[in-house]
Enzyme design. Structure first.
Site, PDB file in Angstrom:
ATOM      1  NE  ARG A  83       2.316 -44.960  49.153  1.00  0.00           N
ATOM      2  CZ  ARG A  83       1.775 -44.128  49.984  1.00  0.00           C
ATOM      3  NH1 ARG A  83       2.403 -43.135  50.414  1.00  0.00           N
ATOM      4  NH2 ARG A  83       0.510 -43.921  50.217  1.00  0.00           N
ATOM      5  CG  ASP A 103      -3.577 -44.288  45.849  1.00  0.00           C
ATOM      6  OD1 ASP A 103      -2.296 -43.766  46.438  1.00  0.00           O
ATOM      7  OD2 ASP A 103      -4.690 -44.329  46.250  1.00  0.00           O
ATOM      8  CE1 TYR A 114      -7.506 -43.257  53.418  1.00  0.00           C
ATOM      9  CE2 TYR A 114      -7.242 -45.890  53.082  1.00  0.00           C
ATOM     10  CZ  TYR A 114      -6.819 -44.611  53.396  1.00  0.00           C
ATOM     11  OH  TYR A 114      -5.641 -44.738  54.213  1.00  0.00           O
ATOM     12  NE  ARG A 149       1.456 -34.958  43.344  1.00  0.00           N
ATOM     13  CZ  ARG A 149       0.848 -34.082  43.015  1.00  0.00           C
ATOM     14  NH1 ARG A 149       0.891 -33.562  41.964  1.00  0.00           N
ATOM     15  NH2 ARG A 149       0.005 -33.576  43.805  1.00  0.00           N
ATOM     16  NE  ARG A 199       4.625 -37.609  49.332  1.00  0.00           N
ATOM     17  CZ  ARG A 199       3.686 -37.908  50.110  1.00  0.00           C
ATOM     18  NH1 ARG A 199       3.072 -36.634  50.534  1.00  0.00           N
ATOM     19  NH2 ARG A 199       3.401 -38.882  50.672  1.00  0.00           N
TER      20      ARG A 199
HETATM   21  O1  CP3 Z   1       4.615 -48.346  46.213  1.00  0.00           O
HETATM   22  C1  CP3 Z   1       4.724 -47.729  45.238  1.00  0.00           C
HETATM   23  O2  CP3 Z   1       5.738 -47.026  45.030  1.00  0.00           O
HETATM   24  C2  CP3 Z   1       3.464 -47.507  44.141  1.00  0.00           C
HETATM   25  C3  CP3 Z   1       2.491 -46.598  44.259  1.00  0.00           C
HETATM   26  C4  CP3 Z   1       1.620 -46.652  45.535  1.00  0.00           C
HETATM   27  C5  CP3 Z   1       1.007 -45.559  45.800  1.00  0.00           C
HETATM   28  N1  CP3 Z   1       0.104 -45.780  46.627  1.00  0.00           N
HETATM   29  C6  CP3 Z   1       1.657 -44.120  45.434  1.00  0.00           C
HETATM   30  C7  CP3 Z   1       1.246 -42.758  46.285  1.00  0.00           C
HETATM   31  C8  CP3 Z   1       0.971 -47.568  46.287  1.00  0.00           C
HETATM   32  C9  CP3 Z   1       1.079 -49.208  45.936  1.00  0.00           C
HETATM   33  C10 CP3 Z   1      -0.206 -46.857  46.780  1.00  0.00           C
HETATM   34  C11 CP3 Z   1      -0.810 -47.735  48.003  1.00  0.00           C
HETATM   35  C12 CP3 Z   1      -1.973 -46.892  48.769  1.00  0.00           C
HETATM   36  N2  CP3 Z   1      -2.392 -45.714  48.612  1.00  0.00           N
HETATM   37  C13 CP3 Z   1      -2.214 -47.460  50.253  1.00  0.00           C
HETATM   38  C14 CP3 Z   1      -1.686 -48.921  50.772  1.00  0.00           C
HETATM   39  C15 CP3 Z   1      -0.460 -48.967  51.329  1.00  0.00           C
HETATM   40  C16 CP3 Z   1      -0.215 -48.112  52.502  1.00  0.00           C
HETATM   41  O3  CP3 Z   1       0.329 -46.790  52.171  1.00  0.00           O
HETATM   42  O4  CP3 Z   1      -0.958 -48.298  53.491  1.00  0.00           O
HETATM   43  C17 CP3 Z   1      -2.927 -46.641  50.559  1.00  0.00           C
HETATM   44  C18 CP3 Z   1      -3.602 -46.880  52.072  1.00  0.00           C
HETATM   45  C19 CP3 Z   1      -3.238 -45.550  49.732  1.00  0.00           C
HETATM   46  C20 CP3 Z   1      -4.306 -44.382  49.892  1.00  0.00           C
HETATM   47  C21 CP3 Z   1      -3.275 -43.201  49.854  1.00  0.00           C
HETATM   48  N3  CP3 Z   1      -2.554 -42.503  48.783  1.00  0.00           N
HETATM   49  C22 CP3 Z   1      -3.057 -42.066  50.839  1.00  0.00           C
HETATM   50  C23 CP3 Z   1      -3.607 -42.455  52.193  1.00  0.00           C
HETATM   51  C24 CP3 Z   1      -2.421 -41.129  50.580  1.00  0.00           C
HETATM   52  C25 CP3 Z   1      -1.812 -39.971  51.262  1.00  0.00           C
HETATM   53  C26 CP3 Z   1      -0.766 -40.259  51.929  1.00  0.00           C
HETATM   54  C27 CP3 Z   1       0.530 -39.798  51.459  1.00  0.00           C
HETATM   55  O5  CP3 Z   1       1.509 -40.491  51.566  1.00  0.00           O
HETATM   56  O6  CP3 Z   1       0.370 -38.723  50.608  1.00  0.00           O
HETATM   57  C28 CP3 Z   1      -1.874 -41.395  49.098  1.00  0.00           C
HETATM   58  C29 CP3 Z   1      -0.934 -40.693  48.210  1.00  0.00           C
HETATM   59  C30 CP3 Z   1      -0.034 -41.348  47.448  1.00  0.00           C
HETATM   60  N4  CP3 Z   1      -0.077 -42.403  46.951  1.00  0.00           N
HETATM   61  C31 CP3 Z   1       1.280 -40.677  47.203  1.00  0.00           C
HETATM   62  C32 CP3 Z   1       1.954 -41.679  46.182  1.00  0.00           C
HETATM   63  C33 CP3 Z   1       3.248 -41.249  45.716  1.00  0.00           C
HETATM   64  C34 CP3 Z   1       1.748 -39.012  47.408  1.00  0.00           C
HETATM   65  C35 CP3 Z   1       1.077 -38.182  46.685  1.00  0.00           C
HETATM   66  C36 CP3 Z   1       1.808 -37.381  45.980  1.00  0.00           C
HETATM   67  O7  CP3 Z   1       2.781 -37.717  45.705  1.00  0.00           O
HETATM   68  O8  CP3 Z   1       1.253 -36.208  45.676  1.00  0.00           O
END
Ligand code: CP3
Length: 341
Positions: A24, A74, A150, A37, A28
């Site tokens: 990640r 994602d 999910y 975004r 944000r």
């Molecule tokens: O690592 C990186 O920078 C690359 C991008 C990336 C994202 N999600 C961007 C993201 C990667 C590799 C993921 C993986 C991901 N997504 C996982 C596995 C890793 C982990 O964190 O356990 C999971 C479970 C998800 C599912 C997911 N996506 C959730 C549960 C959420 C909401 C929680 C949150 O952090 O907001 C997301 C949203 C998400 N994925 C965001 C980003 C940058 C935030 C959304 C936004 O910017 O509006």
């Protein structure tokens, strides 16, 4: 091609200074990400816009000079391309039309729709075209268990209870869902590799909630099936497995999964990790909260990992993702310390 520091780790060699990237690392906590975004109507629109997604992938590289970029996307684009309706509620997280019945499962596509994911492959090509050669580009997917958890609940749920219940109550339906996701993951990862990623990571973020027997069925066996499927087509492309919370099962993952690198979550003891590192290169595992806290706690956490694991094949990383409240100065402090610069 110039060799990346990650390639040396994949071969089992150590680096004088371990390479570093952060799960990640785009997101944000970066003001430039928040600005990007704001240009997209939704988070998924951002993932499916090659220009914006390539920019999001590159932002942390420009700012911190990490040794690897990770594709901005994602894990839930895979169920989206299987026909499960996916959206993200701002400030809350993912939502999906739940797949908890045979009828809902029957409505899924048999094969992942790679055409729907075409913008993601275009993002990879764009990033690859401008990324310095000494920086690796990582692709990824979610592991079947985590993605299924999910899909079944329709959202994140405490302890992923809905998916665990379905696996007990209707194991044949659950197995069919996992198998669908195994095949989808193989095709999706192979397409990412074809588009240009140098290695891939499989995120099993919820591996830690399962009893042993369930872990073997829903996490370990599918991981091996995906690794075998990808290696059959791309034998040279390294695979990082990140079964978060797998604890003692990590030994099995290091010993007998086909993955090339074992990703360690925050809870893994560094002495145990050093034992794993004799079997396979490791990645991890600084506490994201130590990074958020900064100061002496961050330095201590960093030094512990460098002291215990830095002499062997190590990719320095967090034990889970960067938290949105993390100060940028703390990430700079971490990178300086790992590079001893
Ligand atoms: O690592 C990186 O920078 C690359 C991008 C990336 C994202 N999600 C961007 C993201 C990667 C590799 C993921 C993986 C991901 N997504 C996982 C596995 C890793 C982990 O964190 O356990 C999971 C479970 C998800 C599912 C997911 N996506 C959730 C549960 C959420 C909401 C929680 C949150 O952090 O907001 C997301 C949203 C998400 N994925 C965001 C980003 C940058 C935030 C959304 C936004 O910017 O509006």
């Amino acid at each position: 091609m110039d060799e990346t520091a990650l390639q040396r780790v994949f071969r089992g060699e150590s680096n004088a200074r371990p390479p570093i990237w952060l799960m990640r690392q785009a997101g944000r906590y970066l003001p430039e990400y928040r600005a990007l975004r704001a240009k997209a109507a939704s988070f998924l629109d951002l993932c499916y816009d090659p220009e914006l997604a390539a920019e999001a992938t590159l932002q942390p590289i420009r700012r911190f000079g990490f040794d690897a970029a990770i594709l901005f996307s994602d894990i839930l684009v895979a169920p989206d391309a299987l026909g499960a309706k996916v959206w993200f509620e701002d400030g809350e997280g993912p939502r999906l039309a739940p797949i908890a019945t045979a009828e809902a499962f029957a409505a899924l596509r048999r094969e992942i729709d790679l055409a729907r994911l075409a913008p993601i492959f275009e993002t990879i090509r764009r990033v690859k075209a401008v990324l310095p050669r000494e920086i690796a580009l990582l692709g990824f997917c979610g592991a079947p268990w985590t993605v299924a958890s999910y899909m079944v609940a329709g959202r994140g749920a405490p302890d992923q209870a809905p998916a665990r219940l379905l696996a007990y109550r209707d194991p044949s339906l659950f197995r069919a869902l996992i198998e669908r996701l195994v095949q989808a993951s193989i095709r999706y990862l192979c397409a990412q590799i074809e588009a240009g990623v140098d290695a891939v990571q499989i995120f099993d973020s919820w591996a830690g909630v399962l009893p042993s027997a369930e872990f073997r069925k829903w996490c370990f066996a599918p991981l091996n099936d995906i690794v075998a499927g990808v290696k059959a087509r791309w034998p040279q492309t390294p695979i990082i497995a990140f079964p978060r919370g797998a604890n003692q099962h990590l030994d099995e993952v290091a010993r007998s999964s086909g993955a090339d690198v074992v990703g360690l979550d925050t809870s893994v003891d560094l002495g145990f990790a050093a034992g794993l590192q004799r079997l396979k290169p490791v990645q991890g595992n600084l506490d994201p909260l130590a990074l958020l806290a900064g100061g002496a706690a961050l330095d201590r956490g960093t030094d512990d990992i460098l002291d215990r694991l830095g002499g062997g094949p190590l990719i320095f990383n967090l034990g889970h993702g960067v938290l949105p409240q993390t100060p940028i100065a703390h990430v700079e402090q971490l990178v300086r310390r790992v590079r001893r610069s």
